[in-house]
Design a protein around this motif. Structure first.
Motif, PDB file in Angstrom:
ATOM      1  N   GLN A   3       0.834  -1.192   0.000  1.00 51.05           N
ATOM      2  CA  GLN A   3       0.000   0.000   0.000  1.00 51.05           C
ATOM      3  C   GLN A   3       0.873   1.248   0.000  1.00 51.05           C
ATOM      4  O   GLN A   3       0.582   2.223  -0.685  1.00 51.05           O
ATOM      5  CB  GLN A   3      -0.900  -0.017   1.249  1.00 51.05           C
ATOM      6  CG  GLN A   3      -2.111   0.870   1.134  1.00 51.05           C
ATOM      7  CD  GLN A   3      -2.964   0.505  -0.072  1.00 51.05           C
ATOM      8  OE1 GLN A   3      -3.298  -0.661  -0.272  1.00 51.05           O
ATOM      9  NE2 GLN A   3      -3.276   1.472  -0.915  1.00 51.05           N
ATOM     10  N   GLU A  22       2.211   2.025  -3.403  1.00 49.48           N
ATOM     11  CA  GLU A  22       1.171   2.580  -4.256  1.00 49.48           C
ATOM     12  C   GLU A  22       0.852   4.030  -3.869  1.00 49.48           C
ATOM     13  O   GLU A  22       0.781   4.911  -4.730  1.00 49.48           O
ATOM     14  CB  GLU A  22      -0.083   1.705  -4.178  1.00 49.48           C
ATOM     15  CG  GLU A  22      -1.006   1.975  -5.354  1.00 49.48           C
ATOM     16  CD  GLU A  22      -2.242   1.099  -5.329  1.00 49.48           C
ATOM     17  OE1 GLU A  22      -2.171  -0.020  -4.801  1.00 49.48           O
ATOM     18  OE2 GLU A  22      -3.270   1.564  -5.844  1.00 49.48           O
ATOM     19  N   LYS A  49       0.241  -2.424  -8.729  1.00 49.73           N
ATOM     20  CA  LYS A  49      -1.122  -2.698  -9.203  1.00 49.73           C
ATOM     21  C   LYS A  49      -1.266  -4.158  -9.624  1.00 49.73           C
ATOM     22  O   LYS A  49      -2.293  -4.769  -9.371  1.00 49.73           O
ATOM     23  CB  LYS A  49      -1.450  -1.807 -10.393  1.00 49.73           C
ATOM     24  CG  LYS A  49      -1.948  -0.450  -9.993  1.00 49.73           C
ATOM     25  CD  LYS A  49      -2.233   0.318 -11.236  1.00 49.73           C
ATOM     26  CE  LYS A  49      -2.848   1.653 -10.975  1.00 49.73           C
ATOM     27  NZ  LYS A  49      -2.940   2.397 -12.249  1.00 49.73           N
ATOM     28  N   ASN A  79      -1.392  -6.129  -6.518  1.00 52.06           N
ATOM     29  CA  ASN A  79      -2.628  -5.928  -5.761  1.00 52.06           C
ATOM     30  C   ASN A  79      -3.864  -6.334  -6.551  1.00 52.06           C
ATOM     31  O   ASN A  79      -4.976  -5.965  -6.191  1.00 52.06           O
ATOM     32  CB  ASN A  79      -2.758  -4.464  -5.332  1.00 52.06           C
ATOM     33  CG  ASN A  79      -1.741  -4.100  -4.286  1.00 52.06           C
ATOM     34  OD1 ASN A  79      -1.237  -4.965  -3.581  1.00 52.06           O
ATOM     35  ND2 ASN A  79      -1.423  -2.825  -4.185  1.00 52.06           N
ATOM     36  N   ASN A  80      -3.632  -7.076  -7.624  1.00 54.00           N
ATOM     37  CA  ASN A  80      -4.748  -7.584  -8.445  1.00 54.00           C
ATOM     38  C   ASN A  80      -5.679  -6.507  -8.945  1.00 54.00           C
ATOM     39  O   ASN A  80      -6.894  -6.637  -8.878  1.00 54.00           O
ATOM     40  CB  ASN A  80      -5.568  -8.596  -7.647  1.00 54.00           C
ATOM     41  CG  ASN A  80      -4.851  -9.912  -7.545  1.00 54.00           C
ATOM     42  OD1 ASN A  80      -4.228 -10.344  -8.525  1.00 54.00           O
ATOM     43  ND2 ASN A  80      -4.900 -10.515  -6.388  1.00 54.00           N
ATOM     44  N   GLN A  81      -5.101  -5.417  -9.433  1.00 59.33           N
ATOM     45  CA  GLN A  81      -5.967  -4.364  -9.936  1.00 59.33           C
ATOM     46  C   GLN A  81      -6.219  -4.478 -11.435  1.00 59.33           C
ATOM     47  O   GLN A  81      -6.704  -3.541 -12.062  1.00 59.33           O
ATOM     48  CB  GLN A  81      -5.398  -3.000  -9.564  1.00 59.33           C
ATOM     49  CG  GLN A  81      -5.550  -2.738  -8.067  1.00 59.33           C
ATOM     50  CD  GLN A  81      -5.024  -1.402  -7.665  1.00 59.33           C
ATOM     51  OE1 GLN A  81      -5.024  -0.462  -8.447  1.00 59.33           O
ATOM     52  NE2 GLN A  81      -4.557  -1.299  -6.438  1.00 59.33           N
ATOM     53  N   PHE A  82      -5.854  -5.624 -11.984  1.00 57.24           N
ATOM     54  CA  PHE A  82      -6.202  -5.901 -13.378  1.00 57.24           C
ATOM     55  C   PHE A  82      -7.010  -7.197 -13.407  1.00 57.24           C
ATOM     56  O   PHE A  82      -6.564  -8.207 -13.921  1.00 57.24           O
ATOM     57  CB  PHE A  82      -4.953  -6.071 -14.243  1.00 57.24           C
ATOM     58  CG  PHE A  82      -4.162  -4.821 -14.420  1.00 57.24           C
ATOM     59  CD1 PHE A  82      -4.459  -3.943 -15.466  1.00 57.24           C
ATOM     60  CD2 PHE A  82      -3.120  -4.514 -13.577  1.00 57.24           C
ATOM     61  CE1 PHE A  82      -3.725  -2.784 -15.641  1.00 57.24           C
ATOM     62  CE2 PHE A  82      -2.375  -3.356 -13.754  1.00 57.24           C
ATOM     63  CZ  PHE A  82      -2.684  -2.492 -14.785  1.00 57.24           C
ATOM     64  N   LYS A 138      -4.253   9.539  -9.803  1.00 57.65           N
ATOM     65  CA  LYS A 138      -4.405   8.165  -9.359  1.00 57.65           C
ATOM     66  C   LYS A 138      -4.090   7.151 -10.450  1.00 57.65           C
ATOM     67  O   LYS A 138      -3.695   6.032 -10.153  1.00 57.65           O
ATOM     68  CB  LYS A 138      -5.810   7.939  -8.802  1.00 57.65           C
ATOM     69  CG  LYS A 138      -5.790   7.861  -7.272  1.00 57.65           C
ATOM     70  CD  LYS A 138      -7.152   7.613  -6.733  1.00 57.65           C
ATOM     71  CE  LYS A 138      -7.305   6.196  -6.218  1.00 57.65           C
ATOM     72  NZ  LYS A 138      -8.675   5.940  -5.797  1.00 57.65           N
ATOM     73  N   SER A 185      -5.848   5.279 -12.049  1.00 57.43           N
ATOM     74  CA  SER A 185      -6.445   3.994 -11.723  1.00 57.43           C
ATOM     75  C   SER A 185      -7.433   3.597 -12.803  1.00 57.43           C
ATOM     76  O   SER A 185      -8.180   4.415 -13.327  1.00 57.43           O
ATOM     77  CB  SER A 185      -7.117   4.070 -10.354  1.00 57.43           C
ATOM     78  OG  SER A 185      -8.479   3.772 -10.469  1.00 57.43           O
ATOM     79  N   ASP A 223     -10.013   1.756 -12.619  1.00 56.27           N
ATOM     80  CA  ASP A 223     -11.404   1.883 -12.196  1.00 56.27           C
ATOM     81  C   ASP A 223     -11.934   3.279 -12.460  1.00 56.27           C
ATOM     82  O   ASP A 223     -13.003   3.463 -13.027  1.00 56.27           O
ATOM     83  CB  ASP A 223     -11.531   1.600 -10.691  1.00 56.27           C
ATOM     84  CG  ASP A 223     -11.600   0.113 -10.442  1.00 56.27           C
ATOM     85  OD1 ASP A 223     -11.744  -0.630 -11.441  1.00 56.27           O
ATOM     86  OD2 ASP A 223     -11.502  -0.281  -9.273  1.00 56.27           O
TER      87      ASP A 223
END
Lengths: 422, 225
Positions: free
Chosen positions: A216, A219, A275, A278-281, B81, B83, B85
């Motif tokens: 964290q 990130e 990312k 952290n499994n953000q895909f 960010k 990001s 999302d």
């Protein structure tokens, strides 16, 4: 060596020593007792015989052992004045055994009617060698049965007792922090194991927490860096528009800008890694690898041409895999980018895509990189100052996410990277 | 052309304002969610640059307000960010583009102009610079009615430089714009030099009245001859 076998070995060695000592001590103690008892018997018979001899004078002349197992002979007093009772070990021919067997003798001198007589009383004796044999036999038997019971005890009993320990050991063996595995603890009445379970649980929770905190942190730090970087880069860009800027100043500013851009790339790559981890895909779809590769080759064609490198892709059929399209692009583009930036100018970069794997070869000035931590973060190959040292590490992370396997080989002057699909 | 920049970081806001004002846009800034909401309620803007993380609210909520009112404003989300999302959600809510921080000024200009072209000059999408005409939807370029044959990337480079006419387009920014985000780890952007050379050759062959000038080795500037 297993714990159970280890204790068993220890026990068997200790028992061997103990039982051996015990056997020796027991042997001597037993013989002391046997001699004591036999000697008492001889003494008793001697006294009875002396008493009888005083009434039955025929007994006073008995030079040979016969069925009564004693002799009485008259002796000269002067020679035997100070004679004391003596016990002796000897042998005698035994009719039943047809052999000489050990006997015990008691020699004594007594006085009858002013005459001195020597009496020798005999009795058969335990055979010492037989006794030793017996003892050895039974000792070995005892030892064997003890070892057998220890093994039995270990296997049935201790194994059950140690079960919570082995259970937790089994799980720790395959434990992976990044997968957020959970450990199942077996409830136990044994204090030490309960403590072990508790300590491991605490340790893992702490490790898990600090691991996710760290992820964290990377990130968050990367995100926080974006705005100041943007401000700095944009301010420099505004400065470039100043017409009064001298060439020397512009050069200095350009170098500053380039470093900021490098920092931006580094930051973006770190963010990408965290990312991925952290499994953000999460999204998965059917991705045509051939299309992706052709797109990348087209994107990189100018860069390759500038270095006089030829990109050749060999593929026969449509290869479709269920992956994330963005990550797939990054995986292949990082490998191709790597091949281009290290490829020897004027050479060929050949790629092969099959249903089983993707292979990319490039020639280079550098020697084999086997045994070098090329997939580790910030490991830089050669003197590429602009490289972030993260490209291959990112490719590796992505491959792992997809369950693929990324390998490196060096063969005939070529660096070969292989992505094995599953 | 009116532009609203919603950005809580004062220096960031200042940079962006200066940069877009130099293009002749009328720029207004808003540093908070409340301020931005008030501005949107009163004025119409041609383009809104929207930061997602605001001290008193989420920029995506502002986007919802804009879209609910049926305003035709073009919206570009600007976020630190980066990001996925946020990007997907923003584009789903009707944003026109998504620009992750940090970005180059040239990129911002190109994106703003692309949005304005789509929003303002609907249908009428021909860009005229000197004696050159660029047809955006067909991706074709004509000089004095004669077509200039450009490949995909040459066209992208040209359009990018045209969007940044008379302004400095940073080499890195150009590379990232044309060759994609993923090219950014490339050793260097030397290869761009030969691309520009080819483009220049083609323009000169058609007697274009524009010129691509190298600036200090930092980047390029497209200007009238």
């Amino acid at each position: 060596m297993k714990l159970l076998n280890y204790t068993s070995t220890y026990f068997s060695i200790i028992l061997l020593v103990l039982i051996s000592i015990w056997a020796v001590v027991f042997y001597y103690a037993m013989f002391v007792e046997i001699y004591d008892s036999i000697d008492d018997g001889l003494e008793h018979r001697k006294m009875l015989l002396i008493a009888r001899a005083s009434k039955d004078l025929s007994l006073l002349d008995k030079p040979q052992f016969d069925e009564y197992l004693f002799t009485i002979n008259r002796v000269d007093y002067n020679n035997h004045r100070i004679f004391k009772d003596t016990y002796k070990d000897s042998v005698m021919y035994m009719v039943n055994e047809e052999d000489y067997e050990p006997v015990r003798l008691l020699e004594s001198v007594f006085k009858n009617d002013e005459e001195y007589y020597k009496i020798v009383v005999m009795t058969s004796m335990v055979e010492e060698d037989d006794q030793i044999n017996n003892l050895l036999k039974y000792t070995i038997l005892l030892y064997a049965s003890l070892i057998a019971s220890i093994l039995l005890l270990n296997n049935l009993f201790l194994r059950r007792i140690w079960q919570p320990f082995y259970k937790i050991l089994d799980q720790l063996k395959d434990y992976q922090l990044e997968k957020k595995d959970t450990i199942h603890y077996k409830t136990t009445k044994i204090e030490e194991f309960a403590l072990l379970n508790e300590s491991i649980e605490k340790l893992l929770n702490r490790a898990q927490k600090s691991y996710s905190n760290q992820k964290q942190f990377i990130e968050n730090a990367s995100h926080e860096l974006q705005t100041p970087l943007a401000i700095a880069i944009n301010k420099l860009e505004l400065l470039f528009e100043d017409e009064s800027l001298s060439e020397r100043q512009a050069e200095q500013l350009q170098q500053t800008l380039e470093n900021l851009e490098r920092l931006t790339r580094l930051n973006r790559s770190l963010l990408l890694i965290s990312k991925i981890e952290n499994n953000q895909f999460p999204s998965r779809e059917n991705v045509n690898f051939q299309d992706i590769l052709e797109q990348i080759i087209s994107d990189f064609s100018e860069m390759a041409a500038h270095k006089n490198l030829r990109l050749i892709l060999d593929t026969q059929q449509k290869i479709i895999k269920n992956t994330n399209i963005d990550l797939t692009y990054i995986l292949f583009s990082n490998l191709i980018k790597n091949a281009i930036s290290h490829g020897q100018p004027g050479s060929v970069i050949s790629m092969r895509l099959t249903n089983k794997n993707f292979i990319i070869n490039n020639y280079s000035q550098t020697d084999s990189l086997q045994n070098k931590p090329i997939f580790e973060r910030f490991h830089k190959i050669g003197d590429h100052v602009n490289s972030t040292g993260l490209g291959l590490s990112i490719a590796q992370s992505i491959a792992e996410k997809f369950g693929f396997n990324l390998e490196y080989r060096f063969l005939d002057g070529q660096h070969i990277f292989t992505v094995n699909f599953k | 052309m009116k532009i609203l920049i919603v950005e809580d970081e004062p220096q960031m806001l200042e940079n962006m304002s200066k940069n877009l004002e130099a293009e002749g846009f009328l720029v207004t800034g808003a540093a908070t969610f409340a301020q931005a909401r008030d501005r949107i309620g009163v004025y119409d803007y041609d383009c809104i640059l929207l930061d997602i993380n605001l001290p008193d609210g989420n920029g995506l909520e502002l986007l919802k307000i804009i879209k609910k009112k049926g305003l035709g404003d073009g919206v570009i989300i600007v976020s630190a960010k980066d990001s996925l999302d946020d990007k997907l959600q923003g584009l789903d809510l009707g944003a026109d583009d998504y620009l992750p921080k940090p970005f180059h000024m040239a990129e911002l200009r190109a994106r703003v102009k692309a949005v304005l072209r789509r929003k303002i000059f609907e249908g009428q999408d021909e860009l005229r610079i000197a004696n050159m005409a660029i047809n955006i939807s067909n991706r074709t370029v004509f000089i004095e009615k004669k077509e200039v044959e450009l490949n995909r990337k040459e066209y992208d480079v040209l359009l990018y430089l045209v969007s940044n006419k008379d302004r400095l387009a940073n080499k890195t920014a150009l590379a990232e714009h044309v060759w994609g985000d993923h090219i950014d780890q490339a050793d260097n952007f030397d290869f761009i030099y030969s691309q520009i050379k080819n483009l220049r050759k083609k323009l000169d062959a058609h007697d274009a009245e524009i010129d691509i000038k190298a600036v200090y080795g930092i980047g390029y500037k497209l200007q009238d001859k």
